[in-house]
Design an enzyme around this catalytic site. Sequence first.
Site, PDB file in Angstrom:
ATOM      1  N   SER A 119      10.570 -30.518 -34.057  1.00 24.19           N
ATOM      2  CA  SER A 119      10.262 -31.311 -35.240  1.00 24.19           C
ATOM      3  C   SER A 119      10.815 -30.680 -36.504  1.00 24.19           C
ATOM      4  O   SER A 119      10.730 -31.257 -37.572  1.00 24.19           O
ATOM      5  CB  SER A 119       8.748 -31.496 -35.356  1.00 24.19           C
ATOM      6  OG  SER A 119       8.098 -30.262 -35.282  1.00 24.19           O
ATOM      7  N   HIS A 140      14.434 -36.404 -31.647  1.00 24.15           N
ATOM      8  CA  HIS A 140      13.078 -36.224 -32.171  1.00 24.15           C
ATOM      9  C   HIS A 140      12.277 -37.524 -32.135  1.00 24.15           C
ATOM     10  O   HIS A 140      12.610 -38.486 -32.818  1.00 24.15           O
ATOM     11  CB  HIS A 140      13.148 -35.673 -33.608  1.00 24.15           C
ATOM     12  CG  HIS A 140      11.817 -35.318 -34.168  1.00 24.15           C
ATOM     13  ND1 HIS A 140      11.516 -35.419 -35.498  1.00 24.15           N
ATOM     14  CD2 HIS A 140      10.690 -34.874 -33.569  1.00 24.15           C
ATOM     15  CE1 HIS A 140      10.263 -35.046 -35.697  1.00 24.15           C
ATOM     16  NE2 HIS A 140       9.743 -34.720 -34.533  1.00 24.15           N
ATOM     17  N   GLU A 152      14.848 -39.692 -34.289  1.00 24.25           N
ATOM     18  CA  GLU A 152      15.808 -39.034 -35.182  1.00 24.25           C
ATOM     19  C   GLU A 152      16.821 -38.328 -34.291  1.00 24.25           C
ATOM     20  O   GLU A 152      16.425 -37.519 -33.443  1.00 24.25           O
ATOM     21  CB  GLU A 152      15.113 -37.979 -36.050  1.00 24.25           C
ATOM     22  CG  GLU A 152      14.371 -38.516 -37.245  1.00 24.25           C
ATOM     23  CD  GLU A 152      13.745 -37.400 -38.093  1.00 24.25           C
ATOM     24  OE1 GLU A 152      13.651 -37.575 -39.307  1.00 24.25           O
ATOM     25  OE2 GLU A 152      13.331 -36.366 -37.541  1.00 24.25           O
ATOM     26  N   ASN A 190       9.817 -35.475 -41.281  1.00 19.58           N
ATOM     27  CA  ASN A 190       8.852 -34.394 -41.536  1.00 19.58           C
ATOM     28  C   ASN A 190       9.047 -33.731 -42.892  1.00 19.58           C
ATOM     29  O   ASN A 190       8.102 -33.198 -43.469  1.00 19.58           O
ATOM     30  CB  ASN A 190       8.912 -33.347 -40.421  1.00 19.58           C
ATOM     31  CG  ASN A 190       8.179 -33.845 -39.192  1.00 19.58           C
ATOM     32  OD1 ASN A 190       7.361 -34.749 -39.284  1.00 19.58           O
ATOM     33  ND2 ASN A 190       8.472 -33.271 -38.049  1.00 19.58           N
TER      34      ASN A 190
HETATM   35  N1  CAA Z   1       1.091 -45.623 -24.674  1.00 19.20           N
HETATM   36  C1  CAA Z   1       1.351 -46.925 -24.871  1.00 19.20           C
HETATM   37  N2  CAA Z   1       0.778 -47.639 -25.861  1.00 19.20           N
HETATM   38  C2  CAA Z   1      -0.079 -47.008 -26.669  1.00 19.20           C
HETATM   39  C3  CAA Z   1      -0.384 -45.637 -26.544  1.00 19.20           C
HETATM   40  C4  CAA Z   1       0.247 -44.958 -25.482  1.00 19.20           C
HETATM   41  N3  CAA Z   1       0.067 -43.646 -25.279  1.00 19.20           N
HETATM   42  N4  CAA Z   1      -1.259 -45.313 -27.538  1.00 19.20           N
HETATM   43  C5  CAA Z   1      -1.505 -46.437 -28.239  1.00 19.20           C
HETATM   44  N5  CAA Z   1      -0.794 -47.452 -27.711  1.00 19.20           N
HETATM   45  C6  CAA Z   1      -0.764 -48.860 -28.141  1.00 19.20           C
HETATM   46  C7  CAA Z   1      -2.090 -49.513 -27.853  1.00 19.20           C
HETATM   47  O1  CAA Z   1      -2.165 -49.954 -26.511  1.00 19.20           O
HETATM   48  C8  CAA Z   1      -2.064 -50.670 -28.830  1.00 19.20           C
HETATM   49  O2  CAA Z   1      -1.256 -51.714 -28.290  1.00 19.20           O
HETATM   50  P1  CAA Z   1      -1.677 -53.242 -28.456  1.00 19.20           P
HETATM   51  O3  CAA Z   1      -1.720 -53.472 -29.938  1.00 19.20           O
HETATM   52  O4  CAA Z   1      -0.590 -53.965 -27.762  1.00 19.20           O
HETATM   53  O5  CAA Z   1      -3.031 -53.321 -27.819  1.00 19.20           O
HETATM   54  C9  CAA Z   1      -1.295 -50.105 -30.035  1.00 19.20           C
HETATM   55  O6  CAA Z   1      -0.598 -48.954 -29.542  1.00 19.20           O
HETATM   56  C10 CAA Z   1      -2.199 -49.677 -31.163  1.00 19.20           C
HETATM   57  O7  CAA Z   1      -3.150 -48.737 -30.668  1.00 19.20           O
HETATM   58  P2  CAA Z   1      -4.676 -48.722 -31.133  1.00 19.20           P
HETATM   59  O8  CAA Z   1      -5.193 -50.122 -31.296  1.00 19.20           O
HETATM   60  O9  CAA Z   1      -5.396 -47.795 -30.229  1.00 19.20           O
HETATM   61  O10 CAA Z   1      -4.687 -47.993 -32.524  1.00 19.20           O
HETATM   62  P3  CAA Z   1      -4.265 -48.404 -33.982  1.00 19.20           P
HETATM   63  O11 CAA Z   1      -3.888 -49.820 -34.159  1.00 19.20           O
HETATM   64  O12 CAA Z   1      -5.342 -47.848 -34.817  1.00 19.20           O
HETATM   65  O13 CAA Z   1      -2.923 -47.549 -34.183  1.00 19.20           O
HETATM   66  C11 CAA Z   1      -1.621 -45.595 -34.449  1.00 19.20           C
HETATM   67  C12 CAA Z   1      -2.907 -46.197 -33.884  1.00 19.20           C
HETATM   68  C13 CAA Z   1      -0.404 -46.238 -33.773  1.00 19.20           C
HETATM   69  C14 CAA Z   1      -1.671 -44.110 -34.122  1.00 19.20           C
HETATM   70  C15 CAA Z   1      -1.554 -45.882 -36.001  1.00 19.20           C
HETATM   71  O14 CAA Z   1      -2.735 -45.420 -36.618  1.00 19.20           O
HETATM   72  C16 CAA Z   1      -0.381 -45.205 -36.663  1.00 19.20           C
HETATM   73  O15 CAA Z   1       0.731 -45.716 -36.649  1.00 19.20           O
HETATM   74  N6  CAA Z   1      -0.638 -44.021 -37.280  1.00 19.20           N
HETATM   75  C17 CAA Z   1       0.411 -43.206 -37.883  1.00 19.20           C
HETATM   76  C18 CAA Z   1       1.121 -42.421 -36.816  1.00 19.20           C
HETATM   77  C19 CAA Z   1       2.208 -41.553 -37.375  1.00 19.20           C
HETATM   78  O16 CAA Z   1       2.452 -41.448 -38.561  1.00 19.20           O
HETATM   79  N7  CAA Z   1       2.880 -40.875 -36.452  1.00 19.20           N
HETATM   80  C20 CAA Z   1       3.895 -39.908 -36.812  1.00 19.20           C
HETATM   81  C21 CAA Z   1       3.309 -38.542 -36.790  1.00 19.20           C
HETATM   82  S1  CAA Z   1       4.509 -37.350 -37.231  1.00 19.20           S
HETATM   83  C22 CAA Z   1       5.273 -36.985 -35.815  1.00 19.20           C
HETATM   84  O17 CAA Z   1       4.948 -37.425 -34.750  1.00 19.20           O
HETATM   85  C23 CAA Z   1       6.439 -36.100 -35.945  1.00 19.20           C
HETATM   86  C24 CAA Z   1       6.215 -34.673 -35.855  1.00 19.20           C
HETATM   87  O18 CAA Z   1       7.152 -33.994 -35.508  1.00 19.20           O
HETATM   88  C25 CAA Z   1       4.987 -34.001 -36.273  1.00 19.20           C
END
Ligand code: CAA
Length: 282
Positions: A119, A140, A152, A190
């Site tokens: 990352s 990424h 990415e 990031n």
């Molecule tokens: N596999 C498949 N599908 C999944 C899943 C998984 N492991 N986890 C969740 N989903 C799906 C669910 O099944 C659901 O699908 P449907 O709408 O079709 O039912 C959908 O994703 C949404 O899930 P939830 O309803 O459980 O949750 P939500 O609507 O509250 O969304 C979230 C959760 C997607 C995490 C949302 O809150 C979000 O986008 N948050 C921000 C995440 C973010 O910023 N990520 C980047 C982090 S930084 C990074 O990763 C980089 C790094 O290097 C640190």
Amino acid sequence: MKIEKIMVIGSGQMGSGIAQVLAEAGYTVYVNDIKEEFVEKGIAKIHAWLDKAVARGRRTQEVADQVRNNLIPSTDYQDAKDAQLVIEAATENRDIKLQIFKQLAEITSEGTILATNTSSLSITEIAAATSRPEKVIGMHFFNPVPVMKLVEINRGIQTDDATAEAIKELSEKIGKTSIDIKDSPGFAVNRILIPMINEAIFALGEGVATAEEIDEAMKLGANHPMGPLALADYIGLDTCLAIMLVLYNGFNDSKYRPAPLLKKYVEAGWLGKKTNRGFYSY
Ligand code: CAA
């Protein structure tokens, strides 16, 4: 070279998500980790998701069974001998990654692409640890991998065009949108996202508002799906701190200094969701 078999190194949150999307797209995936129990845990997470998807009518039983068949447990890098691509998603530690890549370059065949899900670490440096740096690239993903659309593509200074092209093509095949990013600390997402989270932690430390209020403010005021402190817990506070340090040291710029409260939480072992305690309790 056609990519058919892929090894994913690391079966934690990111690794199992990456293995899931690859297996769903029809690739044979070696799910590799240092211990069998880690591999089993990563695969079990994918199986549980598939069970839920079948129960909800989102996947047929046949498709789910095929995805399961595409996942092969592995605790030996030698399994990557017949893979055309390795994606490393191990611990975000420079020395560990350099060691893994050096070994992989020796084990795998000439044309095998060696990708890292790092990352924030330098692709150029990881590539330089191998005997064929032109085949090393950053791929990424974002958490949760099956949901987040972006990959990415981070090229080291040595990465050749064919390698970048192959990763771009693969990203499309697994339903992701890829963006080419220059090898630079934190890449694009990031570099922007983690300092925002760090600033939220400064604000919390200074008593600007409570964690709940800061998160609510960013959800309602900036339309973020999740507040920055909840997101920090979700990513892992140790990972957030490690990325801040890469930015701080990489740019030699004090604007990237980690928030003291972030350091304290990491020292306390309050790393977020994975330890059941971070800015929130789980
Ligand atoms: N596999 C498949 N599908 C999944 C899943 C998984 N492991 N986890 C969740 N989903 C799906 C669910 O099944 C659901 O699908 P449907 O709408 O079709 O039912 C959908 O994703 C949404 O899930 P939830 O309803 O459980 O949750 P939500 O609507 O509250 O969304 C979230 C959760 C997607 C995490 C949302 O809150 C979000 O986008 N948050 C921000 C995440 C973010 O910023 N990520 C980047 C982090 S930084 C990074 O990763 C980089 C790094 O290097 C640190």
